[in-house]
Scaffold this motif. Structure first.
Motif, PDB file in Angstrom:
ATOM      1  N   GLY A   1       8.237   4.030  -3.106  1.00  0.00           N
ATOM      2  CA  GLY A   1       8.839   5.351  -2.941  1.00  0.00           C
ATOM      3  C   GLY A   1       7.772   6.428  -2.866  1.00  0.00           C
ATOM      4  N   LEU A   2       6.795   6.351  -3.780  1.00  0.00           N
ATOM      5  CA  LEU A   2       5.708   7.335  -3.787  1.00  0.00           C
ATOM      6  C   LEU A   2       4.909   7.261  -2.495  1.00  0.00           C
ATOM      7  CD1 LEU A   2       4.308   6.870  -7.416  1.00  0.00           C
ATOM      8  CD2 LEU A   2       5.863   8.621  -6.584  1.00  0.00           C
ATOM      9  N   ILE A   3       4.638   6.000  -2.037  1.00  0.00           N
ATOM     10  CA  ILE A   3       3.824   5.839  -0.826  1.00  0.00           C
ATOM     11  C   ILE A   3       4.580   6.384   0.380  1.00  0.00           C
ATOM     12  CG2 ILE A   3       2.667   4.180   0.684  1.00  0.00           C
ATOM     13  CD1 ILE A   3       2.347   2.386  -1.802  1.00  0.00           C
ATOM     14  N   ILE A   4       5.882   6.117   0.463  1.00  0.00           N
ATOM     15  CA  ILE A   4       6.667   6.630   1.587  1.00  0.00           C
ATOM     16  C   ILE A   4       6.565   8.160   1.614  1.00  0.00           C
ATOM     17  CG2 ILE A   4       9.007   6.907   2.519  1.00  0.00           C
ATOM     18  CD1 ILE A   4       9.640   4.099   1.409  1.00  0.00           C
ATOM     19  N   GLY A   5       6.775   8.787   0.442  1.00  0.00           N
ATOM     20  CA  GLY A   5       6.708  10.242   0.368  1.00  0.00           C
ATOM     21  C   GLY A   5       5.341  10.766   0.769  1.00  0.00           C
ATOM     22  N   GLN A   6       4.285  10.153   0.211  1.00  0.00           N
ATOM     23  CA  GLN A   6       2.934  10.647   0.501  1.00  0.00           C
ATOM     24  C   GLN A   6       2.532  10.368   1.947  1.00  0.00           C
ATOM     25  OE1 GLN A   6       0.229   9.299  -2.640  1.00  0.00           O
ATOM     26  NE2 GLN A   6       1.657  10.012  -4.195  1.00  0.00           N
ATOM     27  N   ALA A   7       3.007   9.238   2.503  1.00  0.00           N
ATOM     28  CA  ALA A   7       2.686   8.909   3.896  1.00  0.00           C
ATOM     29  C   ALA A   7       3.342   9.906   4.839  1.00  0.00           C
ATOM     30  CB  ALA A   7       3.144   7.496   4.225  1.00  0.00           C
TER      31      ALA A   7
ATOM     32  N   LEU B   1      14.542   5.257  -5.027  1.00  0.00           N
ATOM     33  CA  LEU B   1      13.590   5.306  -3.914  1.00  0.00           C
ATOM     34  C   LEU B   1      13.486   6.707  -3.307  1.00  0.00           C
ATOM     35  CD1 LEU B   1      11.787   3.290  -2.138  1.00  0.00           C
ATOM     36  CD2 LEU B   1      13.576   3.571  -0.452  1.00  0.00           C
ATOM     37  N   VAL B   2      14.622   7.330  -3.065  1.00  0.00           N
ATOM     38  CA  VAL B   2      14.628   8.633  -2.409  1.00  0.00           C
ATOM     39  C   VAL B   2      13.997   9.692  -3.309  1.00  0.00           C
ATOM     40  CG1 VAL B   2      16.121  10.455  -1.521  1.00  0.00           C
ATOM     41  CG2 VAL B   2      16.595   8.077  -0.963  1.00  0.00           C
ATOM     42  N   ALA B   3      14.365   9.676  -4.613  1.00  0.00           N
ATOM     43  CA  ALA B   3      13.801  10.662  -5.538  1.00  0.00           C
ATOM     44  C   ALA B   3      12.290  10.470  -5.657  1.00  0.00           C
ATOM     45  CB  ALA B   3      14.453  10.531  -6.911  1.00  0.00           C
ATOM     46  N   LEU B   4      11.842   9.216  -5.682  1.00  0.00           N
ATOM     47  CA  LEU B   4      10.403   8.948  -5.780  1.00  0.00           C
ATOM     48  C   LEU B   4       9.673   9.432  -4.531  1.00  0.00           C
ATOM     49  CD1 LEU B   4      10.556   5.380  -7.340  1.00  0.00           C
ATOM     50  CD2 LEU B   4       9.459   7.346  -8.391  1.00  0.00           C
ATOM     51  N   ALA B   5      10.325   9.317  -3.386  1.00  0.00           N
ATOM     52  CA  ALA B   5       9.704   9.746  -2.138  1.00  0.00           C
ATOM     53  C   ALA B   5       9.686  11.265  -2.029  1.00  0.00           C
ATOM     54  CB  ALA B   5      10.429   9.142  -0.951  1.00  0.00           C
TER      55      ALA B   5
END
Lengths: 384, 292
Positions: A239-245, A265-269
């Motif tokens: 999730g973090l990687i999706i957001g940061q990417a 997943l969404v909140a982490l992104a």
């Protein structure tokens, strides 16, 4: 006075022994559940527990198994291998269960697998997908099974999906180096993707304690063009990687394994707008048209107060698979149940039809789910 | 070149977090010579308090930040009262071990109360990305960087220009002499813990917002890194902690960017060992009288 006390104590001891006897005589079928209720993988263990509760209740309401009520005994692995091992020991030696369901992830299942074999109690993990959960590579563990497909199969499915459906020819792979799950998936995906004629332009690994992936994402962006990004990890970091990417301007489709499936997943992104063009392989999708799946979704939503995930569906199937094995064996003897389980044929669950291969891995179909604005938008069935 | 500059930006944004945590470390060490291993956990507490203040109390960021700093600062004072003050006259090892104990206590208390699961932050800070000559900046990165710099300046002003700061510096030099001169040593040390903890809390809430994930064990690794940063810059020296924090952030990022992420922690600790061998007082550790 002292003598009376001793007498009373002895009487109590005898009585407690008697009650224990009566409870077994009354005839409940004890099933051990050893899943992650706390710790990092609690997001996987909790829905499994809820699904097991639902399935057990359904079975008991319908008259139980072999005319006996089912009693599930729950233990928490705390996402810890040692804890998982000691739980399985307790379930096998003290609780004397017929079979054990668990654990929810590969690591804790693998830690406990030798114990299940030692005490000859069948153990089924609903979702431990590492190849080596049910065998050590050369011999199969006679008492360990799983209800989900395995990582190599997932890696192959995702790679094929990326090549054919997404039309990708250049892939970047990023994954955790701390878990077998992630490492195996990354290797298998890369192999299959190259077999399909694609090239892997970059592979980057990190450790599970990392939260900042900007450095490796910048590195990927400068390593060359790629048209698909494969993230081999669970949702906590995926999730973090999706957001940061997405923040870093990586707009290509992102693909991943069943570990992506998590309500967080969404909140982490960092928001639904970041989770577009994201695909992951899974065991079950709520978008299915199958009536059995629809019934399960309705029942689970009513009892658990939330929509089911693939994990809940797998755990639900596991309970019913066990029910069938006990009925086939016509016995609650763990060894006989194990023989029946091994021979199970075309078990029709809500995550697909299950037969075991010689490695105790189910032969079943996978589903690729597309996320649009963080919501499951479409599901494609991929057969083995 | 562009990649290098982009990695610089990535490194400075991690570095500002290490710097914020290192400031508190260095302050406490400067005054009572205690390596407060529970400091990383104050940062974790700050993240939780911040999360509760923006979710349960619906505070906007500009109010949540000071609220979090105050609550965590008070907690820091309470911990000092209960755990460290009774040991002030005992050996430094006893105090150090107590600090480790406090660290475990905080981690497990939060696990017990909030659960061991991961919490996410609601989007409270604007998160926009803009390009500047091909470089990518993020508004949150800038917010973290600016907050770190502002808090460091504020701290420097408090220590150098105010009466409280003078009391701190005098306690750092000689506690008994300070007491004889009429400085309230207990109050000064309490205040040091309050300020140190609130700085860690500021880092915690910023990290919570930026990375969007908090858990009870999040303080451990950054706490160690911040300790390395403080030693690197010269423990006890405020600008040193800042420089150390940025340096560690940049080194980590460059190792990840041009080598492998898997080596970055090893490189950081090798640097710590080298610093301790070559220049035990740290980069800025010359003028011992300036210690605070």
């Amino acid at each position: 006075m002292k003598r009376i006390l001793v007498l009373v104590a002895t009487a109590l001891l005898v009585l407690s022994g008697l009650t224990a006897c009566t409870s077994t005589d009354k005839g409940t079928i004890k099933i051990g559940v050893n899943v992650e209720l706390t710790g990092e993988a609690a997001v996987y263990g909790q829905p499994e527990k809820k699904a097991i509760e639902l399935a057990v209740k359904e079975i008991n309401d319908a008259g139980g198994i072999l005319g006996k009520q089912v009693e599930a005994i729950y233990y928490d692995t705390k996402t810890d291998g040692a804890e998982s091992t000691s739980n399985v020991t307790k379930l096998a030696t003290e609780d004397k269960v017929v079979a054990i369901i668990g654990a929810a992830i590969s690591g804790t299942t693998m830690a406990a697998a030798p114990v299940a074999n030692q005490y000859q109690v069948p153990m089924i993990t609903p979702s431990g997908s590492n190849a080596k959960v049910t065998n050590d590579g050369t011999t199969v563990y006679p008492f360990v099974y799983r209800a989900c497909f395995i990582d190599p199969f997932q890696g192959v499915v995702i790679a094929n999906f990326s090549s054919t459906e997404l039309g990708a020819t250049k892939a970047a792979v990023i994954g955790s180096s701390s878990s077998d799950y992630a490492k195996d998936l990354a290797t298998i995906f890369a192999d299959q993707f190259e077999k399909n004629g694609g090239t892997v332009v970059a592979e980057e690994y990190y450790t599970d304690t990392d939260t900042d992936f900007n450095a490796i994402l910048t590195k990927l962006q400068n390593a060359g063009e790629f048209d698909v990004l494969f993230i081999a990890d669970y949702a906590v970091r995926a999730g973090l990687i999706i957001g940061q990417a997405r923040t870093a301007g990586i707009t290509v489709p992102i693909v991943g394994p069943d570990g992506f499936e998590s309500p967080d997943l969404v909140a982490l992104a960092g928001g639904a707008d970041k989770v577009n063009d994201v695909y992951f392989s899974t065991h079950f999708s709520a978008l299915s048209e199958d009536q059995a799946v629809k019934d399960f979704i309705a029942a689970y939503t009513a009892s658990a107060g939330e929509a089911p995930s693939a994990l809940s569906a797998l755990a639900y199937d596991t309970v019913y698979m066990l029910k069938q094995a006990i009925e086939d064996a016509d016995s609650t003897d763990p060894v006989k149940v194990n023989t029946a389980l091994e021979a199970i044929k075309d078990f029709k669950g809500i995550t697909g039809t299950i037969n075991f291969d010689e490695w105790h891995n189910p032969i079943k179909s996978a589903i690729i789910v597309e996320l649009v604005n963080g919501e499951q938008a479409s599901a494609t069935v991929v057969n083995p | 070149m562009l990649e290098f500059l982009q990695q610089m930006i990535n490194g400075l944004s991690i570095g500002s977090i290490y710097a914020l945590i290192a400031l508190g470390y260095t302050m406490v060490y400067g005054i009572i010579k205690l390596i407060n291993f529970a400091h990383g956990d104050m940062y974790m507490i700050g993240a939780y308090v911040g999360m509760i203040s923006v979710t349960t109390f619906k505070l906007p960021f500009v109010l949540a930040l000071p609220a979090t700093m105050i609550v965590t600062g008070v907690l820091g004072v309470v911990i000092e009262r209960i755990a460290y003050r009774p040991l002030r006259k005992s050996t430094r090892v006893a105090a150090l071990i107590t600090a480790i104990g406090v660290s475990f206590f905080l981690q497990n208390a939060v696990s017990r109360i909030m659960g061991a699961k991961i919490y996410t932050f609601p989007p409270v800070l604007d998160n926009r990305t803009f390009m500047f000559y091909g470089l990518r900046f993020n508004t949150q990165q800038i917010a973290i960087f600016v907050t770190a710099i502002l808090l460091m300046i504020l701290l420097q002003v408090i220590v150098k220009k105010t009466k409280v700061g003078r009391a701190m510096r005098s306690v750092a030099v000689d506690q008994d002499a300070a007491k004889l001169m009429g400085v309230n040593v207990d109050r000064t040390i309490s205040l040091t813990f309050a300020i140190g903890s609130s700085l860690a809390a500021a880092a915690g809430i910023l990290v919570g917002i930026y990375y969007n994930t908090i858990n009870p064990l999040m303080g451990f690794a950054p706490g160690l890194k911040a300790f390395v940063a403080a030693v690197f810059g010269g423990i006890g020296i405020i600008p040193g902690a800042m420089i150390g924090g940025f340096a560690i952030g940049l080194i980590e990022t460059m190792v990840s960017g041009y080598g492998s992420t898997l080596y970055k922690d090893a490189v950081v600790y090798v640097i710590l060992i080298l610093v301790l061998i070559i220049k035990p007082s740290g980069l800025l550790g010359k003028n011992r009288k300036e210690k605070v």
